[in-house]
Design a protein around this motif. Sequence first.
Motif, PDB file in Angstrom:
ATOM      1  N   ALA A   1      -6.484  84.740  30.384  1.00 36.21           N
ATOM      2  CA  ALA A   1      -5.132  84.303  30.047  1.00 36.21           C
ATOM      3  C   ALA A   1      -4.290  84.012  31.278  1.00 36.21           C
ATOM      4  CB  ALA A   1      -4.443  85.364  29.190  1.00 36.21           C
ATOM      5  N   VAL A   2      -4.522  84.732  32.379  1.00 38.26           N
ATOM      6  CA  VAL A   2      -3.687  84.544  33.562  1.00 38.26           C
ATOM      7  C   VAL A   2      -3.964  83.215  34.254  1.00 38.26           C
ATOM      8  CG1 VAL A   2      -5.091  85.568  35.427  1.00 38.26           C
ATOM      9  CG2 VAL A   2      -2.603  85.954  35.367  1.00 38.26           C
ATOM     10  N   SER A   3      -4.942  82.469  33.752  1.00 38.68           N
ATOM     11  CA  SER A   3      -5.122  81.096  34.218  1.00 38.68           C
ATOM     12  C   SER A   3      -3.908  80.245  33.885  1.00 38.68           C
ATOM     13  CB  SER A   3      -6.366  80.472  33.559  1.00 38.68           C
ATOM     14  OG  SER A   3      -6.162  80.312  32.158  1.00 38.68           O
ATOM     15  N   GLY A   4      -3.103  80.693  32.907  1.00 38.26           N
ATOM     16  CA  GLY A   4      -1.916  79.949  32.513  1.00 38.26           C
ATOM     17  C   GLY A   4      -2.159  78.924  31.435  1.00 38.26           C
ATOM     18  N   LEU A   5      -3.412  78.807  30.992  1.00 34.04           N
ATOM     19  CA  LEU A   5      -3.741  77.841  29.945  1.00 34.04           C
ATOM     20  C   LEU A   5      -3.513  78.451  28.564  1.00 34.04           C
ATOM     21  CD1 LEU A   5      -7.062  76.436  31.443  1.00 34.04           C
ATOM     22  CD2 LEU A   5      -4.815  75.337  31.452  1.00 34.04           C
ATOM     23  N   PRO A   6      -3.100  77.646  27.596  1.00 36.20           N
ATOM     24  CA  PRO A   6      -2.914  78.188  26.246  1.00 36.20           C
ATOM     25  C   PRO A   6      -4.242  78.562  25.607  1.00 36.20           C
ATOM     26  CG  PRO A   6      -2.617  75.813  26.233  1.00 36.20           C
ATOM     27  CD  PRO A   6      -2.736  76.219  27.673  1.00 36.20           C
ATOM     28  N   ARG A   7      -4.196  79.508  24.710  1.00 34.28           N
ATOM     29  CA  ARG A   7      -5.380  79.947  23.979  1.00 34.28           C
ATOM     30  C   ARG A   7      -6.094  78.779  23.311  1.00 34.28           C
ATOM     31  NH1 ARG A   7      -6.726  84.268  19.509  1.00 34.28           N
ATOM     32  NH2 ARG A   7      -7.276  82.895  17.797  1.00 34.28           N
ATOM     33  N   SER A   8      -5.336  77.796  22.857  1.00 35.27           N
ATOM     34  CA  SER A   8      -5.914  76.647  22.149  1.00 35.27           C
ATOM     35  C   SER A   8      -6.871  75.850  23.010  1.00 35.27           C
ATOM     36  CB  SER A   8      -4.802  75.734  21.628  1.00 35.27           C
ATOM     37  OG  SER A   8      -3.986  75.275  22.703  1.00 35.27           O
ATOM     38  N   LYS A   9      -6.795  75.998  24.330  1.00 31.22           N
ATOM     39  CA  LYS A   9      -7.745  75.325  25.222  1.00 31.22           C
ATOM     40  C   LYS A   9      -9.138  75.928  25.123  1.00 31.22           C
ATOM     41  CE  LYS A   9      -5.023  72.362  27.447  1.00 31.22           C
ATOM     42  NZ  LYS A   9      -5.241  70.891  27.445  1.00 31.22           N
ATOM     43  N   PHE A  10      -9.194  77.181  24.663  1.00 26.67           N
ATOM     44  CA  PHE A  10     -10.466  77.880  24.596  1.00 26.67           C
ATOM     45  C   PHE A  10     -10.960  78.074  23.159  1.00 26.67           C
ATOM     46  CE2 PHE A  10      -7.954  79.713  28.165  1.00 26.67           C
ATOM     47  CZ  PHE A  10      -8.668  79.156  29.215  1.00 26.67           C
TER      48      PHE A  10
ATOM     49  N   PRO B   1     -13.375  87.096  48.975  1.00 30.32           N
ATOM     50  CA  PRO B   1     -12.126  86.348  48.890  1.00 30.32           C
ATOM     51  C   PRO B   1     -12.188  84.973  49.559  1.00 30.32           C
ATOM     52  CG  PRO B   1     -11.707  88.611  49.548  1.00 30.32           C
ATOM     53  CD  PRO B   1     -13.190  88.398  49.627  1.00 30.32           C
ATOM     54  N   SER B   2     -13.053  84.822  50.556  1.00 29.69           N
ATOM     55  CA  SER B   2     -13.122  83.545  51.268  1.00 29.69           C
ATOM     56  C   SER B   2     -13.589  82.409  50.366  1.00 29.69           C
ATOM     57  CB  SER B   2     -14.052  83.660  52.475  1.00 29.69           C
ATOM     58  OG  SER B   2     -15.405  83.838  52.060  1.00 29.69           O
ATOM     59  N   LYS B   3     -14.180  82.750  49.220  1.00 27.25           N
ATOM     60  CA  LYS B   3     -14.676  81.727  48.302  1.00 27.25           C
ATOM     61  C   LYS B   3     -13.699  81.455  47.146  1.00 27.25           C
ATOM     62  CE  LYS B   3     -19.520  82.769  49.330  1.00 27.25           C
ATOM     63  NZ  LYS B   3     -20.823  83.205  48.787  1.00 27.25           N
ATOM     64  N   LEU B   4     -12.543  82.097  47.201  1.00 23.22           N
ATOM     65  CA  LEU B   4     -11.565  81.932  46.129  1.00 23.22           C
ATOM     66  C   LEU B   4     -10.496  80.929  46.531  1.00 23.22           C
ATOM     67  CD1 LEU B   4     -11.020  85.672  45.098  1.00 23.22           C
ATOM     68  CD2 LEU B   4     -12.560  83.996  44.051  1.00 23.22           C
ATOM     69  N   PRO B   5     -10.117  80.010  45.654  1.00 20.75           N
ATOM     70  CA  PRO B   5      -9.078  79.032  45.974  1.00 20.75           C
ATOM     71  C   PRO B   5      -7.704  79.684  46.093  1.00 20.75           C
ATOM     72  CG  PRO B   5      -9.673  78.859  43.666  1.00 20.75           C
ATOM     73  CD  PRO B   5     -10.650  79.826  44.281  1.00 20.75           C
ATOM     74  N   GLU B   6      -6.782  78.969  46.677  1.00 24.82           N
ATOM     75  CA  GLU B   6      -5.448  79.491  46.963  1.00 24.82           C
ATOM     76  C   GLU B   6      -4.700  79.945  45.709  1.00 24.82           C
ATOM     77  OE1 GLU B   6      -1.245  77.841  48.889  1.00 24.82           O
ATOM     78  OE2 GLU B   6      -3.119  76.756  49.228  1.00 24.82           O
ATOM     79  N   ASP B   7      -4.960  79.270  44.588  1.00 23.18           N
ATOM     80  CA  ASP B   7      -4.227  79.572  43.362  1.00 23.18           C
ATOM     81  C   ASP B   7      -4.923  80.628  42.496  1.00 23.18           C
ATOM     82  OD1 ASP B   7      -1.895  79.061  41.850  1.00 23.18           O
ATOM     83  OD2 ASP B   7      -3.059  77.911  40.398  1.00 23.18           O
TER      84      ASP B   7
ATOM     85  N   TYR C   1      -5.871  84.135  40.978  1.00 26.01           N
ATOM     86  CA  TYR C   1      -4.999  85.285  40.731  1.00 26.01           C
ATOM     87  C   TYR C   1      -5.169  86.385  41.784  1.00 26.01           C
ATOM     88  CZ  TYR C   1      -2.889  89.243  38.267  1.00 26.01           C
ATOM     89  OH  TYR C   1      -2.125  90.323  37.938  1.00 26.01           O
ATOM     90  N   PHE C   2      -6.352  86.505  42.371  1.00 26.51           N
ATOM     91  CA  PHE C   2      -6.592  87.504  43.414  1.00 26.51           C
ATOM     92  C   PHE C   2      -5.518  87.447  44.493  1.00 26.51           C
ATOM     93  CE2 PHE C   2      -8.164  88.361  47.690  1.00 26.51           C
ATOM     94  CZ  PHE C   2      -8.707  89.624  47.574  1.00 26.51           C
ATOM     95  N   TRP C   3      -5.096  86.238  44.873  1.00 21.89           N
ATOM     96  CA  TRP C   3      -4.157  86.104  45.986  1.00 21.89           C
ATOM     97  C   TRP C   3      -2.750  86.551  45.590  1.00 21.89           C
ATOM     98  CZ3 TRP C   3      -6.579  86.301  50.171  1.00 21.89           C
ATOM     99  CH2 TRP C   3      -7.828  85.668  50.319  1.00 21.89           C
ATOM    100  N   SER C   4      -2.425  86.481  44.317  1.00 21.61           N
ATOM    101  CA  SER C   4      -1.147  87.039  43.864  1.00 21.61           C
ATOM    102  C   SER C   4      -1.152  88.550  44.022  1.00 21.61           C
ATOM    103  CB  SER C   4      -0.882  86.660  42.405  1.00 21.61           C
ATOM    104  OG  SER C   4       0.323  87.232  41.952  1.00 21.61           O
ATOM    105  N   ARG C   5      -2.258  89.189  43.620  1.00 15.01           N
ATOM    106  CA  ARG C   5      -2.366  90.634  43.782  1.00 15.01           C
ATOM    107  C   ARG C   5      -2.362  91.008  45.266  1.00 15.01           C
ATOM    108  NH1 ARG C   5      -0.985  92.012  39.463  1.00 15.01           N
ATOM    109  NH2 ARG C   5      -0.082  93.646  40.739  1.00 15.01           N
ATOM    110  N   ASP C   6      -2.961  90.185  46.094  1.00 16.38           N
ATOM    111  CA  ASP C   6      -2.974  90.413  47.537  1.00 16.38           C
ATOM    112  C   ASP C   6      -1.549  90.428  48.091  1.00 16.38           C
ATOM    113  OD1 ASP C   6      -4.367  90.234  50.330  1.00 16.38           O
ATOM    114  OD2 ASP C   6      -3.003  88.521  50.308  1.00 16.38           O
TER     115      ASP C   6
END
Length: 605
Positions: free
Chosen positions: A342-351, A412-418, A420-425
């Motif tokens: 869910a924290v991807s920000g996409l609505p449930r209807s996308k899945f 972490p080096s393989k995770l994109p800037e957006d 969620y890990f980086w928000s927690r960081d």
Amino acid sequence: MSFSAEAASEVPTLPEVHSGIPKYLFEKATRAKNAVFDGRSKHLKERQRLPVVPLGIEREDFYNALEELKEKLDAEHVEVNDKPLRDGWYMEHPNTHDMMTILDEEEFVASAVVYPSTTEEVQEIVKWANKFLIPIFPISMGRNLGYGGAAPRVRGSVTVDLGKRMNKILNINPEDYTCLVEPGVSFYALYDELEKKGLRDYMWIDTPDLGGGSIIGNTVDRGVGYTPYGDHWACHSGLEVVLPTGEVIRTAMGALPGNNTWQVFPYGFGPYCDGIFSQSNFGIVTKMGMTLMPNPGGYESFMYTFPNEQDLAPLIDIIRPLRIASMLENVAQLRHVTQSLAVSGLPRSKFFSGTGPIPEDIVHAEASKSYVGDHTWAYYGMSYGPAHIRAHKLALIDAEFHKIPGCRKIDPSKLPEDEYFWSRDRIAAGIPDIHELRWVNWAPNGSHIAFSPVSPIRGTDATQLFELGKKIHGKYDIDFFPAFCVGLREMHLIVEIVFDRDDPAEKKRALDCLREMVDEAADKGYGEYRTHLVLMDQVAGTYSWNDGALAKFNERLKDALDPNGILAPGRCGIWGKRYRGFGWEMGREREDGGSEGRGVGPRVE
């Protein structure tokens, strides 16, 4: 302002607006706002509204009382709530009602809003409220989302918005690592000020998931953050409080004239009274001291995932000794994969477009496509200190976590800037963010309400609470979003129920689900640490040991400090004498959907 104009307006920024976003988050906030309005279908009722006058007050008397208040504070600082109720969004939220209401939007609604600029003006407002027996409801900034926002518990109360004109950072002491703030200072604003003064390299703030809330408001509601200073109430030192009859006190060392230790020693001499002003309606906090965290000389975020729901119990039992020994140093999060999706920000209807909870196979299939990969549990943590010290601690943690079969450490080096890990960081490094509410986009007109029980850090307790929540969510066909926040010797299970606030049936299911979880958890010995306005009476009622001795004690305090019951009646289930016995309490047995009682009693002489 029209719906489209509201959506298109620019996000407010600091320092131009006290409640604004730091400029480093402007683009991210703009994207977040666009996502909110893209998922909005709830229409504004474009009509003028009569102010909702509180029960027990005649409308003409109410207007006359407001005229007197305008003379005391100037007319421009007293606003009658007679406009359409605009929900706004996180950065442009209303101060008249709950933007994420679980009841009808005309229930928890203010009659007017008043904006004091000084402690003395707060005193004037309190004396005015006593004179006319008008209930008042103070807010710092009104961003207590998921717990009622800016809404007053008693319909028609006058909201006292402390933040708009009382928003000064009164002191930052780089020698003692302390600050003194007014109610309108957000975590964003304090961080911005440290940056501006070049102090960020020396000291950090501790921030919750979202940084737009008031430091005072969050702290007196016993909110948490995610550094070693995450227990905000434990990190405060010194209060200035306006009592419900108009007197002003300063607690602890603040009671000593000319003291220089108000923000460094929280106890003073005699009874320690600060606690009665947290989660209560015993006073209005107008100033608060707070400790700041020294820069630890380095930090490193880490993330582990675990494949199975059954991993929860052994994992919690591994976490407990590490956390108590401060090897796991911060208030960390263990989140379920549904929330990761869910924290991807996409609505449930996308899945998934079907009914009932989203199927687990779909959740795992979608998670497997992410950069983190498929999992059931994700642990976000932070290690602090110089590199060689971090390396020693992280090696011990790694060895313990890998006792769980299938454990993976994320690179972490393989995770994109957006990601969620980086928000927690950022948050664990004391840098406020605005990423967290993305999961509210899961539902159209997304809103949320929280189940927040506390338990020991034990696998058996975690499993019992998880299974309780999952079972009851399934009963009401609601997606289950659990996350465990692990303190030193306790943990909070935070379950966010996301719902469409424009769908009455969905709102009812969400509220019924939450009420049932509260009662069943209490039967098993787990109490809420914090709750929404609509559940405060129910939750207070679960703390019933010895024939409700604690509630009776709180009522005695309320009647002594606030004999006319004018200050935030009903907050945390505490009602003054004039309200008791008139049916104001809300619980599972109340089926009318309303928040009001039958009236109020006379003035207490």
